[in-house]
Each structure stands twice: as C-alpha cells, then as structure tokens.
Scaffold this active site. Structure first.
Site, short mmCIF file in Angstrom:
data_model
loop_
_atom_site.label_atom_id
_atom_site.label_comp_id
_atom_site.label_asym_id
_atom_site.label_seq_id
_atom_site.Cartn_x
_atom_site.Cartn_y
_atom_site.Cartn_z
N SER A 1 -9.61 75.98 -27.15
CA SER A 1 -8.63 75.63 -27.65
C SER A 1 -7.32 76.66 -27.20
CB SER A 1 -8.39 75.61 -29.16
OG SER A 1 -8.71 76.87 -29.69
N LYS B 1 -4.81 81.45 -32.54
CA LYS B 1 -3.86 80.21 -32.09
C LYS B 1 -2.81 81.58 -31.62
CE LYS B 1 -6.08 76.90 -32.94
NZ LYS B 1 -6.83 76.06 -32.14
#
Length: 266
Positions: free
Chosen positions: A48, A118
C-alpha cells in the site's frame, strides 16, 4: 589491602566467556530501552506504500520526538495503531513465541498485527479534497506527488475516492502512496473516527529504510508540502533532511562494553 588486591586480580583474570552473559543482558536491556523510547523496527507487510516502501522492507521509526510534544506533520510517513478495526478483514500470520519475545525487546521488527503505515496528508484544521483523478488538494492547494505509485492517479474516481473533509484538531488524514491499492482514510469515513487517525494512536515517524541494505534511504518530507498553505496552528512544514539512526544501537552499546572492560583491567 590484600583482599582488595585479590578482588582486582580476580576481575582482571576473569575470562571473557564468564562476562558474556552479562554483556548479552546489557545489550538486551539497551535494545529494549531504545525500542521503548528511541527507535523501533517495523516490517512492511503490504504494497500500500509502494514505491516508497516495498513489501518486506524494514523501517526504523522515531519514537523519541513525540515524547517532547511534537505531533506528525504533513508529508511524514507514520506508523500508527489501528484506529477503528481497519485490519479486521486482513489475514495476519500469528507470530510464534520467539518472534513475540524478540519483537518486544526490539531485536526483531515488531510482530504487532494492529499497526499500519501511511503518509500524513492533512493535520488538524486542514481541508483535504479529491475529485476525479486528482490532484489531491490541501487547503485549496494542489499537491505535486511524485511518490505516488507509477500508473496510479492521486485520487480515485469512485465513491470513497471523491471527498472533501476538514480534519478535526488532534486527528490526521492519511493516505497510502499506492493510491489504488490502499485502504486508507478515504475508505473508512463511515467508521467511528470518520477515517481520521487520532494523534494519540501514532507510534512514531518512519525515518529510514534500514533493510535490505540495497534499499537503504531516508524518508524526508516531500517539497510539495511546503506549498500547502496551513492554518495558524499548523503552518506548512519545511522540507528536512533526516539523520541516519540505523547504527544507534551499536553506537550506544560499544562504549558501555569498552568502559566496563577498562574498569576490569584497572
């Protein structure tokens, strides 16, 4: 005086293998302290954050700065605890006892299965928005995001990918660099935190890719966030260079060992 001299000779003549358990114990305690207060290693489990981070990369996370009241800024790559069961549907391999122990001490990357990584896009007071293929806008300023995975668009033209949100104080809006393969804030707006990550759930900032050696690099804040106009409480951060903390454990352990050996000789 004779007894003191005898004790000194005993310490001086003590073989290294006798001292080895003590040295190992010191190293483990030092590793635990570093992991708790300074740096912690994490293994990247998914794609991701490509191409910035690849599956299997080991990153070192700065845990010291938050102790001084600093909060994450736009553009930083952060590790945080799962804020609202984002990982409920993600299968996770259960670590064995050895992995749990070594992960707890800090010798191995953390085996914690409820941590995510993230990039911070918006902080408290920011308005973040996406429409169509992008670009992402922060407080009305379009971001130039060279770190987005090649072939991806900064935004996704789907229900979750189209949004305009204002980030509450004490919260963060995060997105993965692999935009079309990241279940990030965009796709959790219906959960209890409305897709936001509480600052209190942040473990720290990822500052360096430490392994594999061929991918060693720092993780600075991209220049584009210099142009994102911020609120009075959260001005746009300046681009910064990150010092390499990779050798901190060894650098701290060696002087302790040398000092002890010198005392033993005396």
């Amino acid at each position: 005086m004779r007894r003191a001299g005898a004790r000194a000779r005993t310490r001086k003549n003590r073989p290294f293998w006798v001292e080895l358990p003590l040295l190992i114990g010191m190293a483990l305690v030092l590793a635990l302290l570093i992991k708790t207060f300074l740096l912690q290693a994490f293994s990247i489990p998914s794609n991701s954050m490509q191409d910035t981070l690849q599956t299997g990369d080991r990153v070192l996370v700065d845990k010291l700065t938050p102790w001084f009241g600093a909060e994450p800024e736009r553009g930083e790559v952060i590790v945080f605890h799962d804020p609202a069961d984002w990982l409920d549907d993600v299968p996770v391999d259960e670590p064995n006892t050895v992995q749990k122990v070594l992960g707890f001490i800090g010798v191995m990357p953390s085996a914690e299965d409820k941590d995510l990584i993230k990039r911070v896009i918006g902080v408290g007071g920011d308005t973040v928005e996406c429409a169509g293929d992008g670009p992402v806008k922060v407080n009305g300023t379009a971001l130039d995001e060279p770190y987005v995975f090649p072939g991806n668009t900064p935004c996704s033209d789907d229900e979750g990918g189209r949004f305009k949100v204002t980030v509450p104080e004490g919260k963060l809006w995060v997105m993965g660099d692999h935009r079309q393969a990241s279940e990030d804030s965009r796709y959790h707006q219906d959960d209890s935190t409305e897709g936001m990550v509480p600052v209190d759930e942040v473990v720290g900032r990822a500052v360096v890719i430490a392994w594999p050696l061929g991918r060693w690099s720092t993780l600075p804040v991209p220049d584009t966030f210099d142009n994102a106009q911020g609120s009075a409480d959260h001005p746009a951060p300046a681009a910064e260079a990150v010092l390499d903390p990779g050798g901190i454990t060894l650098a701290a352990a060696v002087p302790l060992v040398v000092l002890r050996r010198r005392r033993a000789r005396r």
